[in-house]
Scaffold this motif. Structure first.
Motif, PDB file in Angstrom:
ATOM      1  N   THR A 187       1.022  -1.090  -0.058  1.00 27.32           N
ATOM      2  CA  THR A 187       0.021  -0.077   0.029  1.00 27.32           C
ATOM      3  C   THR A 187       0.776   1.255   0.039  1.00 27.32           C
ATOM      4  OG1 THR A 187      -1.778  -1.244   1.259  1.00 27.32           O
ATOM      5  CG2 THR A 187      -1.893   1.186   1.406  1.00 27.32           C
ATOM      6  N   LEU A 188       0.641   2.166  -1.029  1.00 29.11           N
ATOM      7  CA  LEU A 188       1.501   3.240  -1.169  1.00 29.11           C
ATOM      8  C   LEU A 188       0.761   4.639  -1.001  1.00 29.11           C
ATOM      9  CD1 LEU A 188       3.465   2.271  -4.357  1.00 29.11           C
ATOM     10  CD2 LEU A 188       4.258   2.080  -2.034  1.00 29.11           C
ATOM     11  N   ASP A 189       1.324   5.631  -0.219  1.00 36.08           N
ATOM     12  CA  ASP A 189       0.479   6.950  -0.372  1.00 36.08           C
ATOM     13  C   ASP A 189       0.432   7.484  -1.697  1.00 36.08           C
ATOM     14  OD1 ASP A 189       0.657   6.854   2.470  1.00 36.08           O
ATOM     15  OD2 ASP A 189       2.698   7.750   2.391  1.00 36.08           O
ATOM     16  N   VAL A 190      -0.642   8.114  -1.945  1.00 31.58           N
ATOM     17  CA  VAL A 190      -0.884   8.740  -3.227  1.00 31.58           C
ATOM     18  C   VAL A 190      -1.383  10.109  -2.982  1.00 31.58           C
ATOM     19  CG1 VAL A 190      -1.453   6.557  -4.628  1.00 31.58           C
ATOM     20  CG2 VAL A 190      -3.443   7.854  -3.708  1.00 31.58           C
ATOM     21  N   GLN A 191      -1.601  10.941  -3.989  1.00 29.08           N
ATOM     22  CA  GLN A 191      -1.889  12.265  -4.108  1.00 29.08           C
ATOM     23  C   GLN A 191      -2.566  12.604  -5.448  1.00 29.08           C
ATOM     24  OE1 GLN A 191       1.612  15.226  -4.775  1.00 29.08           O
ATOM     25  NE2 GLN A 191       2.763  13.590  -3.646  1.00 29.08           N
ATOM     26  N   PRO A 192      -3.435  13.624  -5.296  1.00 31.78           N
ATOM     27  CA  PRO A 192      -3.950  14.097  -6.651  1.00 31.78           C
ATOM     28  C   PRO A 192      -2.877  14.463  -7.672  1.00 31.78           C
ATOM     29  CG  PRO A 192      -4.724  15.674  -4.853  1.00 31.78           C
ATOM     30  CD  PRO A 192      -3.579  14.744  -4.248  1.00 31.78           C
ATOM     31  N   GLY A 193      -3.340  13.863  -8.973  1.00 29.19           N
ATOM     32  CA  GLY A 193      -2.311  13.967 -10.098  1.00 29.19           C
ATOM     33  C   GLY A 193      -1.838  15.302 -10.327  1.00 29.19           C
ATOM     34  N   TYR A 194      -0.775  15.459 -10.892  1.00 26.77           N
ATOM     35  CA  TYR A 194      -0.190  16.652 -11.218  1.00 26.77           C
ATOM     36  C   TYR A 194       0.818  16.859 -12.536  1.00 26.77           C
ATOM     37  CZ  TYR A 194       3.714  14.628  -8.777  1.00 26.77           C
ATOM     38  OH  TYR A 194       4.527  13.550  -8.209  1.00 26.77           O
ATOM     39  N   LEU A 195       1.068  17.905 -13.105  1.00 31.73           N
ATOM     40  CA  LEU A 195       1.792  17.990 -14.167  1.00 31.73           C
ATOM     41  C   LEU A 195       3.271  18.575 -13.834  1.00 31.73           C
ATOM     42  CD1 LEU A 195      -0.347  20.598 -16.523  1.00 31.73           C
ATOM     43  CD2 LEU A 195      -0.273  18.097 -16.892  1.00 31.73           C
ATOM     44  N   VAL A 196       4.122  18.046 -14.725  1.00 33.27           N
ATOM     45  CA  VAL A 196       5.440  18.299 -14.243  1.00 33.27           C
ATOM     46  C   VAL A 196       6.122  18.823 -15.638  1.00 33.27           C
ATOM     47  CG1 VAL A 196       7.808  17.241 -13.979  1.00 33.27           C
ATOM     48  CG2 VAL A 196       5.785  16.729 -12.485  1.00 33.27           C
ATOM     49  N   ARG A 197       6.729  19.657 -15.688  1.00 35.04           N
ATOM     50  CA  ARG A 197       7.731  19.985 -17.061  1.00 35.04           C
ATOM     51  C   ARG A 197       9.335  19.828 -16.688  1.00 35.04           C
ATOM     52  NH1 ARG A 197       7.926  25.206 -20.966  1.00 35.04           N
ATOM     53  NH2 ARG A 197      10.297  24.978 -21.349  1.00 35.04           N
ATOM     54  N   ARG A 241       9.887  20.542 -12.748  1.00 32.76           N
ATOM     55  CA  ARG A 241       9.061  21.548 -12.031  1.00 32.76           C
ATOM     56  C   ARG A 241       7.707  21.061 -11.923  1.00 32.76           C
ATOM     57  NH1 ARG A 241      12.484  24.912 -15.015  1.00 32.76           N
ATOM     58  NH2 ARG A 241      13.870  26.200 -13.865  1.00 32.76           N
ATOM     59  N   ARG A 242       6.966  21.224 -10.912  1.00 33.75           N
ATOM     60  CA  ARG A 242       5.508  20.991 -10.786  1.00 33.75           C
ATOM     61  C   ARG A 242       4.899  22.290 -11.366  1.00 33.75           C
ATOM     62  NH1 ARG A 242       3.632  17.177  -5.912  1.00 33.75           N
ATOM     63  NH2 ARG A 242       1.685  17.740  -6.608  1.00 33.75           N
ATOM     64  N   VAL A 243       4.008  22.058 -12.501  1.00 31.07           N
ATOM     65  CA  VAL A 243       3.398  23.318 -12.985  1.00 31.07           C
ATOM     66  C   VAL A 243       1.944  23.237 -12.953  1.00 31.07           C
ATOM     67  CG1 VAL A 243       5.429  23.918 -14.565  1.00 31.07           C
ATOM     68  CG2 VAL A 243       3.453  22.278 -15.308  1.00 31.07           C
ATOM     69  N   ALA A 244       1.226  24.320 -12.648  1.00 23.05           N
ATOM     70  CA  ALA A 244      -0.121  24.310 -12.407  1.00 23.05           C
ATOM     71  C   ALA A 244      -0.784  24.331 -14.047  1.00 23.05           C
ATOM     72  CB  ALA A 244      -0.737  25.645 -11.897  1.00 23.05           C
ATOM     73  N   ARG A 245      -0.213  24.838 -14.909  1.00 25.15           N
ATOM     74  CA  ARG A 245      -0.723  24.740 -16.359  1.00 25.15           C
ATOM     75  C   ARG A 245       0.316  24.437 -17.385  1.00 25.15           C
ATOM     76  NH1 ARG A 245      -0.948  29.955 -15.509  1.00 25.15           N
ATOM     77  NH2 ARG A 245       0.298  30.310 -17.231  1.00 25.15           N
ATOM     78  N   ALA A 246      -0.091  23.764 -18.456  1.00 28.56           N
ATOM     79  CA  ALA A 246       0.862  23.292 -19.554  1.00 28.56           C
ATOM     80  C   ALA A 246       1.870  24.451 -20.040  1.00 28.56           C
ATOM     81  CB  ALA A 246       0.224  22.483 -20.622  1.00 28.56           C
ATOM     82  N   ASP A 247       1.121  25.711 -20.071  1.00 26.37           N
ATOM     83  CA  ASP A 247       1.836  26.664 -20.821  1.00 26.37           C
ATOM     84  C   ASP A 247       2.727  27.565 -19.803  1.00 26.37           C
ATOM     85  OD1 ASP A 247      -0.113  27.737 -19.630  1.00 26.37           O
ATOM     86  OD2 ASP A 247      -0.992  28.776 -21.445  1.00 26.37           O
ATOM     87  N   GLU A 248       2.933  27.009 -18.581  1.00 28.48           N
ATOM     88  CA  GLU A 248       3.610  27.758 -17.476  1.00 28.48           C
ATOM     89  C   GLU A 248       4.833  28.156 -18.095  1.00 28.48           C
ATOM     90  OE1 GLU A 248       2.294  27.016 -13.661  1.00 28.48           O
ATOM     91  OE2 GLU A 248       4.505  27.170 -13.000  1.00 28.48           O
ATOM     92  N   ALA A 249       5.242  29.441 -18.050  1.00 31.31           N
ATOM     93  CA  ALA A 249       6.831  29.641 -18.441  1.00 31.31           C
ATOM     94  C   ALA A 249       7.783  29.257 -17.327  1.00 31.31           C
ATOM     95  CB  ALA A 249       6.820  31.462 -18.486  1.00 31.31           C
ATOM     96  N   VAL A 250       8.862  28.788 -17.862  1.00 33.58           N
ATOM     97  CA  VAL A 250       9.925  28.393 -17.068  1.00 33.58           C
ATOM     98  C   VAL A 250      11.270  29.267 -17.099  1.00 33.58           C
ATOM     99  CG1 VAL A 250       9.151  26.131 -16.911  1.00 33.58           C
ATOM    100  CG2 VAL A 250      10.847  26.733 -18.566  1.00 33.58           C
ATOM    101  N   PRO A 251      12.056  29.468 -16.186  1.00 32.46           N
ATOM    102  CA  PRO A 251      13.300  30.433 -16.548  1.00 32.46           C
ATOM    103  C   PRO A 251      14.085  29.731 -17.607  1.00 32.46           C
ATOM    104  CG  PRO A 251      13.068  29.846 -14.075  1.00 32.46           C
ATOM    105  CD  PRO A 251      12.061  28.860 -14.817  1.00 32.46           C
TER     106      PRO A 251
END
Ligand SMILES: Cc1cc2nc3c(=O)[nH]c(=O)nc-3n(C[C@H](O)[C@H](O)[C@H](O)COP(=O)(O)OP(=O)(O)OC[C@H]3O[C@@H](n4cnc5c(N)ncnc54)[C@H](O)[C@@H]3O)c2cc1C
Length: 466
Positions: A187-197, A241-251
């Motif tokens: 049994t593993l801990d899980v969390q809501p899915g998220y986007l990563v860039r 990076r965990r991002v909130a939106r697919a088009d989030e800008a990164v440095p």
């Protein structure tokens, strides 16, 4: 002739005389109890050769030595159906322990759930990875074993046992090295899915890393630094990076290092084996470096890895850098990662925020063996703990000092498996199990009537290296 069974990289030939490929939990129970886990319909007579002798779990064989071997009988649970059960209230998933991380990750992603961390490749089994404290990177991310909320295992009498977080001595079990039983469900801990860039930054300077290591490693959810230790600059920094939106800008820069705009290779292997850069996607397809649907890494390699307190990181890195002339010619690449502290007795990150210093060596066993003591001597002042699944020369006496709860783990494993059925030479050499007296020669050779079909019941494709 018996087929030869090797580890994933092909650098270790197993000595076990029998591998039982379990399809059900009852198969495992029968295998340990001394009946072979089949009903005889596969051409066997339904008996197995363990008969109170040595028996041990083997996973996907990604470890680099004899950790999963025992000269007698091995049991694989990778053929047991995953049958994941998601508990959204408890935020856990319970799944067959032999399931690969890649399989579980795809299943969770489809349902909008996620794991917090993954190792560099998704092909490894959950049981094998957690048993050796496999880790990814991130100052806030613990070893994968720390997500184990509960486990079910078959004990030395073939009985099914349950253990969960909060039970006495539970912290001795997730990083269990196969030493107390065969884990069948986790049994593993899980969390809501998220986007990563994921982005690669090229040519980060060593001065910047050594003068502000914590800041560099904490620059994103997961940061991995790749180097061959030579020169003034590192090869690349892989930043997830965990991002909130697919088009989030990164440095466009990381501490002065520019972001790569084209393909980047990690190792002497095709870049299309790697998870995509520069475009956001589900966590499951960005946290591992290697794609689940491709061959990972180089393959023709040996790996070593050491864990130091992150506060000692700059000095430890400087010490390895001084060995660059000896290390670099043998290296495919080194990776530097961060791991958050945990309380698991045999975890490389037990009790300290950790810097993990990894070496992917060329497959040159003699020269690698010769350089390892030099690397280990350089890292010894920092109390460097070796990765359980990778090659090192660290001895039992040293391990006892490096892992403060090793004696507690040894006592726990001894209580759970007093006869040492799940022990092996490596665990005894390293002081993880007390010598138990059971030897590979206690293996009971199958009677003729136990049929040849029952020998090396390795499922199709099992011998394929990747
Ligand atoms: C290309 C490559 C990349 C890697 N990347 C990383 C990385 O990013 N981070 C990292 O930390 N490590 C990494 N590793 C190391 C790897 O994660 C460990 O060696 C891990 O143990 C492999 O899992 P496995 O299923 O292959 O286990 P095996 O090698 O088959 O077995 C390892 C141990 O697990 C035990 N075990 C297996 N199944 C069970 C079970 N069902 N019940 C009880 N015990 C069991 C075995 O007895 C043995 O002691 C990498 C290895 C390779 C080859």
């Amino acid at each position: 002739m018996k087929p030869e069974l090797r580890n994933w990289s092909g650098t270790y030939a197993f000595t076990a005389r029998e591998v039982i490929a379990a399809r059900t939990v009852d198969d495992v129970r029968r295998a340990v109890a001394g009946t072979d886990g089949t009903d005889g319909t596969d051409g066997t007579d339904g008996t197995a050769s363990t008969d109170g002798g040595r028996v041990r779990a083997v996973g996907t064989r990604h470890s680099f030595h004899d950790l999963a071997d025992n000269g007698a009988t091995l049991v694989s649970v990778t053929g047991i159906a995953p049958e994941p059960v998601l508990d959204e209230t408890a935020r856990t998933v319970t799944v067959g322990a032999g399931t690969s991380y890649g399989t579980l990750a795809a299943w969770l992603t489809e349902r909008g759930w996620a794991l917090g961390a993954m190792g560099s490749l998704p092909h490894i089994s959950i049981a094998g990875a957690t048993a050796t404290a496999t880790h990814g990177s991130g100052t806030g991310n613990q070893v994968l074993s720390a997500a184990v909320a509960a486990l079910e295992y078959v004990d030395a009498d073939g009985e099914l046992r349950h253990a969960r977080r909060g039970d006495p001595d539970f912290n001795g079990l997730p990083v269990g090295l196969g030493a107390f039983g065969i884990v069948v469900r986790v049994t593993l801990d899980v969390q809501p899915g998220y986007l990563v860039r994921q982005d690669a930054y090229l040519g980060l300077s060593w001065d910047r890393v050594l003068s502000g290591l914590e800041e560099v490693m904490a620059a994103a959810y997961s940061v991995s630094l790749f180097t061959d230790w030579t020169g003034d600059k590192l090869q690349s920094a892989w930043v997830k990076r965990r991002v909130a939106r697919a088009d989030e800008a990164v440095p466009g820069q990381l501490f002065g290092a520019p972001r790569a705009t084209g393909p980047v290779r990690l190792i002497d292997a095709p870049e299309d084996n790697l998870t995509p850069l520069g475009v956001a996607g589900p966590w499951s397809q960005r946290l591992p470096h290697f794609r689940f649907d491709a061959n990972p890494s180089n393959g023709d390699e040996i790996q070593s890895e050491y864990f130091v307190a992150r506060s000692d990181g700059p000095a430890a890195l400087a010490a390895v850098r001084r060995l660059a002339p000896e290390v670099a010619p043998l290296l495919l690449v080194s990776e530097i990662r961060a791991v958050a502290a945990d309380e698991l007795w045999l975890s490389g990150a037990y009790g300290r925020d950790t810097l993990a210093i990894h070496f992917t060596w060329r497959n040159a066993p003699g020269p690698v063996d010769a350089v390892l003591p030099r690397v280990e001597a350089a890292l010894a002042p920092f109390g460097a703990r070796p990765h359980w699944g990778k090659v090192s020369h660290v001895t039992a006496g040293q391990l006892g000092r490096l892992f403060p709860r090793l004696a507690d783990a040894r006592a726990l494993f001894g209580r759970l498996d007093p006869r040492g059925r799940f022990s092996n030479d490596r665990l005894e050499r390293l002081g993880v199990r007390a010598p138990c007296g059971l030897q590979p020669q206690d293996y009971q050779a199958p009677r003729e009537s136990r049929t040849v079909a029952g020998r090396w019941r390795v499922r199709a494709g099992w011998r394929a290296r990747r």
